[in-house]
Design an enzyme around this catalytic site. Structure first.
Site, PDB file in Angstrom:
ATOM      1  N   HIS A  19       0.805  -1.215   0.000  1.00  0.00           N
ATOM      2  CA  HIS A  19       0.000   0.000   0.000  1.00  0.00           C
ATOM      3  C   HIS A  19       0.841   1.270   0.000  1.00  0.00           C
ATOM      4  O   HIS A  19       0.326   2.349  -0.247  1.00  0.00           O
ATOM      5  CB  HIS A  19      -0.941   0.011   1.207  1.00  0.00           C
ATOM      6  CG  HIS A  19      -0.227   0.151   2.516  1.00  0.00           C
ATOM      7  ND1 HIS A  19       0.270  -0.910   3.207  1.00  0.00           N
ATOM      8  CD2 HIS A  19       0.098   1.234   3.230  1.00  0.00           C
ATOM      9  CE1 HIS A  19       0.853  -0.478   4.308  1.00  0.00           C
ATOM     10  NE2 HIS A  19       0.758   0.828   4.342  1.00  0.00           N
ATOM     11  N   THR A  20       2.122   1.139   0.271  1.00  0.00           N
ATOM     12  CA  THR A  20       2.955   2.342   0.244  1.00  0.00           C
ATOM     13  C   THR A  20       3.524   2.594  -1.145  1.00  0.00           C
ATOM     14  O   THR A  20       4.243   3.548  -1.357  1.00  0.00           O
ATOM     15  CB  THR A  20       4.141   2.208   1.205  1.00  0.00           C
ATOM     16  OG1 THR A  20       4.974   1.141   0.731  1.00  0.00           O
ATOM     17  CG2 THR A  20       3.673   1.920   2.605  1.00  0.00           C
TER      18      THR A  20
END
Lengths: 308, 295, 253
Positions: free
Chosen positions: A74-75
């Site tokens: 998700h980063t």
């Protein structure tokens, strides 16, 4: 007839409805139906396996399926984003601008997002890239400003200066670099505008990799391609800064914001503009692009649904 | 203190048979010898003041501040052991920071007082620590405005449900915390060596009527410090004062030092008031003498 | 020796602090003075025996800060190393010289903790921290209790009262002193503390100074400790003014 705790075939037939249970509910039970004509001895007699998907229907459980080995995904991409930030030095200070749009992919999702944030009433940080990371940094900078004020207000006559723009830029660069080294970058490219310790105009950029550089005019994102050449006509080098007035610089940056709105599909005609001088920060958050001319649009050829 | 010397006063967190914790009482003694601190809750803000005894000519004048800021809108002043006060302030700042991390908004004066009360109380519970040798006064102004949460961008939906309850919000707050961890809210608070005289003066101000404003508060605070200092006139001291107003007041909601010119004006008035008092006392004495002579 | 039965109870930590303060008085004397531009530290060094080297008294912490110690040298090194690290990290993360007050409050907080928790002992050392930051020159006195105070001039260590008396007497002159004049005041203060028959020599005297290279300008002349032959001229220059009369000692003829 039931003997020894096991069901015989006759008993099983009486509860035939079990066969109609949907496929996805076929869980392992303490008393699984024996296969017709055979007595089934399976691992499902192990209590730990009860209530789990049946191995004979779904195959053995694959433990790698829900594991979170490897880097956080998700980063690895921004979600809600802001586009370009522009900055330009002039004789007594710096002007910086960014539009008020936060996009969700190609959707113009939020149209009143202020991407210029003041620091300690003496510097301005302009954020491009992920908006939630910008909010995180903004909160972080609020804390930093409060901590800095502790140090300076206890000193005699409040003489101790707070962090200047150069100190602030160095700090943000280190922070961004540290985060990218943890493979958890803050997805921003930012400009820091203010004055340095000698009172001279200061403008520098830092991005999600921790890369940092400085120039008399700077732009992030699309602006680095579309606006930077225009701004460089006014301030080609450090020496030329001294001959640029505040009005010239503001005028040039406003013009660049217009060019960006013409050609950057993720931009907006409402924008923020800040001017930093020794007298402090002058922040305008609801500027509108004026005197737009779309006459050039007719002349654009080469893509879209044009037939000629 | 009949139990002194019986051993119950040696360790912290030990009760004596008559139900006292001597270590805490000794901590209070440390406070009672410190320079006087005063806090006044005015109708439009809070004033904090402290008497700094000059222990050496070599100290830099105006440096070594004793009033500290916590977050932006809170001030702390204390009497007693200065390094312990430093510890107190550090902790208060940590609490304020933690509060912001959790709630994305500044801590209120009452919440900070509560957190710090709990912290000081914990230092009376264990053999391994000693209590704080200070009594602290916390003054603050909780914003009366609708403030954005930290990191907020944009203004949100212009129509739809709002979250704010109707009515008055925020305002000035003043709390005093003792070494035991006990704290109360005050209209006017005083601690340190001159607290008795200071309290007597504070009571005369009728602060609960909520009529005194900040400008008067500054003058009164300065005067009270000077009055409280009367008993050891020979000791030189420096007056330090800070104030906090609401967003529309002179400090714009922040805790700040009282500007130099105001401080000096207040000090001049304080000195004048005291010398007048002295004269009156002398006159009174004369009158008494006269009376005696007449008898 | 022991004051009362509190001594064996570590929880009554306050008396421990008072004893730590005694350790400071055992150390040889150090003096610090600031002017409007410069910060100066001077010290008397001791040698344990004739053939041993002299104990180091002054340390450079960063380009802009130095410190002088009186008391347990090993404790001082712990604090000095900590301060060096803090200064370096300030330069790395903010690209600026650590403000003196911030630096001093860091060690003050460390020291205070030792006075309030069981199982720790206070630092047995007093420090004078001197330097020049963006708000000008500063001098701080640090005590084992964790009390730090900003001073115009200060002396700590054995017989330092004599030096303080000198400093108080000449306090008004310091602000406008130049670099060398300020050092000479420091040395004269040191001289006051000496017992009969002892004098300042190139062996036993240390001088540390920091200030702008040119008046009112940056960059700084970085804090440097001067020992041995480097301090000869300064020592000689105050020997002269004593002989020339003034308020120094009169020499019998």
């Amino acid at each position: 007839m039931i003997r020894g705790g096991e069901m015989n075939e006759d008993a099983w037939l009486k509860i035939k409805w079990v066969k109609n249970v949907p496929n996805y509910l076929q869980l392992q039970s303490p008393h699984p139906p024996p296969a017709v004509g055979a007595r089934r001895q399976s691992a499902t007699y192990i209590p730990q396996a009860w209530g789990r998907p049946r191995d004979d229907v779904y195959g053995a459980y694959d433990p790698s399926y829900m594991q979170t080995n490897g880097p956080n995904q998700h980063t690895q991409s921004p979600i809600v984003t802001g586009t370009s930030v522009l900055g330009m030095k002039f004789k007594e200070g710096v002007v910086i601008a960014a539009d008020n749009l936060a996009s969700y992919g190609s959707l113009a999702r939020f149209t009143d997002v202020k991407r210029l944030r003041t620091f300690a009433e003496s510097s301005v940080v302009g954020f491009g890239g992920d908006v939630s990371d910008m909010q995180y940094l903004d909160r972080h900078l609020t804390e930093l400003a409060i901590d800095e004020a502790y140090a300076s207000s206890t000193t005699t006559n409040s003489a101790q200066p707070t962090l200047n723009a150069r100190n602030l830029h160095k700090y943000l660069q280190k922070l961004l670099y540290r985060r990218r080294s943890k493979f958890d970058p803050l997805w921003n490219s930012l400009l820091v505008a203010g004055l340095d310790e000698s009172g001279a105009p200061f403008l520098a950029a830092a991005d999600l990799l921790g890369t940092a550089f400085s120039s008399p005019s700077l732009a992030t994102g699309f602006g680095s391609m579309l606006a930077q050449p225009i701004m460089r006509r006014l301030v080609p080098d450090e020496a030329s800064v001294a001959s640029v007035t505040r009005e010239q610089a503001v005028e040039c940056v406003r013009e660049c914001m217009k060019v960006l709105f013409y050609r950057d599909a993720r931009s907006l005609d409402s924008y923020s503009l800040a001017i930093v001088t020794k007298d402090g920060v002058e922040l305008h958050q609801n500027e509108k692009l004026e005197n737009q001319s779309w006459a050039f649009a007719d002349r654009i050829k080469g893509y879209g649904t044009q037939t000629v | 203190m009949t139990s002194i010397g019986t051993g119950y006063d040696l360790a912290n967190s030990i009760f004596s048979p008559d139900g006292r914790n001597f270590q805490v009482e000794y901590a209070v003694k440390a406070v009672e010898n410190g320079g006087t601190s005063v806090g006044i809750r005015c109708k439009d803000g809070v004033v904090l003041a402290v008497e700094k005894v000059i222990t050496s000519k070599l100290l830099k004048p105006g440096a070594n501040k004793r009033i500290a800021t916590v977050d932006k809108n809170l001030g702390v002043v204390y009497s007693g052991m200065v390094p312990d006060g430093h510890h107190f302030v550090d902790r208060a700042r940590d609490e304020a920071r933690g509060w912001r991390e959790t709630f994305k908004t500044p801590i209120s004066t009452s919440d900070l007082a509560s957190r710090m009360g709990g912290y000081l109380q914990a230092y009376t519970l264990y053999q391994s620590v000693r209590p704080f040798g200070i009594t602290a006064i916390i003054g603050g102004f909780d914003s009366e405005l609708e403030t954005p949460v930290d990191g907020e961008v944009g203004s949100g939906p212009s129509v739809g449900a709002g979250g704010k309850v109707e009515g008055k919000h925020g305002g000035p707050g003043l709390y005093m915390i003792e070494p035991s961890g006990m704290y109360w809210g005050y209209y006017g608070a005083a601690t340190g060596k001159g607290r008795q005289a200071a309290k007597a003066e504070l009571e005369k101000l009728n602060l609960s009527e909520n009529k005194l404003d900040l400008m008067q508060g500054i003058k009164e605070a300065a005067r009270i410090i000077y009055v409280a200092q009367q008993d050891n006139k020979d000791k030189e001291f420096e007056l330090e004062m800070s104030w906090i107003s609401g967003a529309d007041g002179p400090t714009k909601g922040r805790h700040m030092e009282v500007p130099k010119d105001l401080l000096e004006a207040a000090e001049r008035l304080a000195k004048k008031a005291i010398s007048e008092d002295d004269e009156e006392d002398e006159e009174d004495d004369d009158e008494k003498n006269d009376d005696k002579m007449e008898e | 020796m022991f004051r009362n039965n509190y001594d064996n109870d570590s929880v009554t930590l306050i008396f421990q602090v008072e004893y730590a303060a005694e350790a400071v008085k055992q150390g040889s004397v150090v003096v610090g003075i600031v002017s409007k531009t410069h910060a100066v530290l001077v010290a008397i060094k001791r040698n344990a025996e004739e053939l041993s080297s002299y104990q180091k008294k002054l340390f450079a912490v960063d380009e802009h800060v130095g410190l002088a110690i009186a008391g347990l040298t090993s404790d001082a090194r712990v604090l000095s190393n900590f301060m060096k690290q803090q200064c370096l990290s300030e330069r790395l993360t903010f690209d600026r010289a650590m403000p003196l007050e911030t630096l001093v409050s860091l060690i003050s907080d460390k020291a205070q903790l030792n006075t309030q928790h069981y199982g720790k002992r206070p630092y047995g050392v007093g420090l004078l921290v001197a330097g020049v930051d963006d708000s000008g020159p500063h001098l701080f006195e640090f005590q084992p209790s964790g009390l730090t105070q900003e001073m115009l001039a200060c002396a700590i260590g054995a017989r330092s009262q004599m030096a303080r008396t000198y400093l108080e007497k000449n306090l008004d002159k310091f602000p406008d002193c130049g670099r060398d004049e300020l050092i000479r005041h420091g040395l004269r203060a040191l001289k006051e503390t000496l017992v009969q028959d002892r004098e300042l020599t190139v062996e036993n005297t240390s001088v540390g100074v920091v200030g702008p290279k040119e008046p009112g300008k940056r960059p700084l002349e970085a804090f440097k400790v001067h020992d041995g032959a480097d301090v000869k001229d300064w020592i000689n220059s105050i020997a002269d003014d004593a002989e020339a009369g003034g308020d120094g000692m009169q020499v019998d003829e």
